[in-house]
Design an enzyme around this catalytic site. Structure first.
Site, PDB file in Angstrom:
ATOM      1  N   CYS A  87       0.830  -1.200   0.000  1.00  0.00           N
ATOM      2  CA  CYS A  87       0.000   0.000   0.000  1.00  0.00           C
ATOM      3  C   CYS A  87       0.868   1.254   0.000  1.00  0.00           C
ATOM      4  CB  CYS A  87      -0.936  -0.012   1.209  1.00  0.00           C
ATOM      5  SG  CYS A  87      -1.972   1.453   1.318  1.00  0.00           S
ATOM      6  N   CYS A  98      -0.418   4.075   2.136  1.00  0.00           N
ATOM      7  CA  CYS A  98      -0.167   3.920   3.580  1.00  0.00           C
ATOM      8  C   CYS A  98       1.306   4.167   3.916  1.00  0.00           C
ATOM      9  CB  CYS A  98      -0.495   2.502   4.048  1.00  0.00           C
ATOM     10  SG  CYS A  98      -1.998   1.812   3.373  1.00  0.00           S
ATOM     11  N   ASP A  99       2.197   3.612   3.118  1.00  0.00           N
ATOM     12  CA  ASP A  99       3.601   3.534   3.538  1.00  0.00           C
ATOM     13  C   ASP A  99       4.577   4.357   2.694  1.00  0.00           C
ATOM     14  OD1 ASP A  99       2.852   1.771   5.539  1.00  0.00           O
ATOM     15  OD2 ASP A  99       3.050   0.024   4.247  1.00  0.00           O
TER      16      ASP A  99
END
Ligand code: NAP
Length: 306
Positions: free
Chosen positions: A134, A137-138
Site C-alpha cells: 500500500c 499507507c507507507d
C-alpha cells in the site's frame, strides 16, 4: 430462540468494527466473528497517517483495538473464530465456525481482501520492513529513497506515480512487455522521469537482512539474472477478496468481489456487505469504515421492515 442474534458480522477490519459500532448503538444484538487475524490488513502495517482524527498518526494495531473496544462498549460480542461455511436459505441465516452453527436474522460480510503475493520467503520475512502492498499507507516512509513496484496493471501505475512524490527513483517491474493498465495510466507513468520500467522480469528474491536493500530479477526470456538496489518494495499484483466461503450463497463478480444489489444488500435478502470484499477501487480504512456504517444502517432498516 434466544441465541439468534439480530446481526452477525463476519470480519473485524474497519468495515466490520464500524458495522458493529453502528448496529450496537441501534440496540441490535451483535456478534462479530473476528477471525484468526483480528483487525484485518491494518494490523500488518505500521503507522496509519491517513485515518482522520489522529494528528500524529496511529499504529495500525492500536487503531483496530480502539475500534473494537468502541464497538464492545455498545454491546458487540467478539468471537475469535473464522467462519468457514454459510447457509442463507432460511429466514434465520446460519454461519458455521467449523461444525459449530450460529444463527442471526441478518448478516454483514466484511471479510476484506488480501494483497496477492509473489510467494517468496523474502517477501514474508521483510513484510513491513520495506515490503508493503500500500503506497498510500507507507509511501511517506520512503522519502529520498529508491523503491521498486511490481505489477503491470492500473494499481502498479498508480502506486508508482504516487511513490514519485517521495522517492528519488521508482523501478516498475513487470513480467511481460504488455500491460493490463489503461492507456492513460500507462502513458502517465511512462512520461514520469522518476519511473524506470524494467519489463520481462520475474522477481526472484527481495534482498536484505532486516530491511530491504534490493531486488534480484530474472529475465523471463533469456533467463539472465540481475540485481537492482532499492530500500522499498511494493506489491501491486492485485488483491484476492476473502469470499471463497460465500460461493453459491451470494452473487460475486468474476474476481470474487461481492456484488451489492440494493444499497449495501447483496443478492441474498438480509445479507449485507461492505469494505474491501466489495470494493476493489478505493481500499482505504476510511472508505471501508464508511461502507461498514452503510451496511449496519441498511441492516437495521431491513430488520425494522420485516
Ligand atoms: P490487475 O489489473 O489484475 O493487474 C495485476 C498485474 O499484476 C498484472 O499486470 C499481472 O501481470 C501482474 N501479476 C499478477 N500476478 C503476478 C505474479 N504472481 N507475478 C508478477 N506479476 C503478477 O490488478 P490491479 O492493477 O490491482 O487492478 C485491479 C482493478 O482495479 C482493475 O480493474 C483496475 O483497472 C482497477 N484499478 C483502477 C484504478 C484507477 O482507475 N485509478 C487504480 C487501481 C486499480 P499480467 O498482466 O502478466 O497478468
Amino acid at each position: 430462540m434466544s441465541d439468534v442474534k439480530d446481526v452477525i458480522i463476519i470480519g473485524s477490519g474497519p468495515a466490520g468494527d464500524t458495522a458493529a459500532l453502528y448496529a450496537g448503538r441501534a440496540n441490535l444484538s451483535v456478534t462479530v466473528f473476528e477471525g484468526w487475524q483480528p483487525g484485518g490488513q491494518l494490523t500488518t502495517t505500521t503507522v496509519i497517517e491517513n485515518y482522520p482524527g489522529f494528528e500524529n498518526g496511529i499504529d495500525g494495531n492500536e487503531l483496530m483495538q480502539e475500534m473494537k473496544k468502541q464497538a464492545e462498549r455498545f454491546g458487540a460480542e467478539y468471537i475469535t473464530k473464522d467462519i468457514t461455511k454459510v447457509d442463507f436459505s432460511g429466514e434465520n441465516k446460519k454461519v458455521y465456525a467449523g461444525e459449530t452453527e450460529y444463527e442471526a436474522k441478518s448478516i454483514i460480510v466484511a471479510t476484506g481482501a488480501k494483497p496477492r503475493k509473489l510467494g517468496l520467503d523474502s517477501e514474508e520475512r521483510l513484510w513491513a520492513k520495506g515490503v508493503s502492498s500500500c503506497a498510500t499507507c507507507d509511501g511517506f516512509f520512503f522519502k529520498d529513497k529508491v523503491v521498486a513496484v511490481v505489477g503491470g496493471g492500473d494499481s502498479a501505475m498508480e502506486e508508482a506515480m504516487f511513490l514519485t512524490k517521495f522517492a528519488t527513483k521508482v523501478y516498475l517491474l513487470h513480467r511481460r512487455d504488455e500491460f493490463r493498465a489503461s492507456k492513460i495510466m500507462l502513458d502517465r507513468a511512462q512520461a514520469n522521469e522518476k519511473i524506470e520500467f524494467i519489463t520481462n522480469v520475474a522477481v526472484e528474491e527481495i534482498l536484505g537482512e532486516n530491511s530491504v536493500s534490493g531486488v534480484k530479477l530474472k529475465n523471463t526470456g533469456s533467463g539472465e539474472e540481475s540485481e537492482i538496489e532499492a530500500q522499498g518494495f511494493f506489491l501491486a499484483i492485485g488483491h484476492i477478496p476473502s469470499t471463497k466461503f460465500l460461493e453459491g450463497s451470494v452473487e460475486l463478480d468474476d474476481e470474487g468481489y461481492i456484488l451489492r444489489k440494493e444499497n449495501s444488500m447483496t443478492s441474498a435478502a438480509g445479507v449485507f456487505a461492505g469494505g474491501d470484499c466489495v470494493d476493489h477501487r478505493y481500499r482505504q480504512a476510511i472508505t471501508a469504515a464508511g461502507q461498514g456504517c452503510q451496511a449496519a444502517i441498511d441492516a437495521e432498516r431491513w430488520l425494522e421492515a420485516q
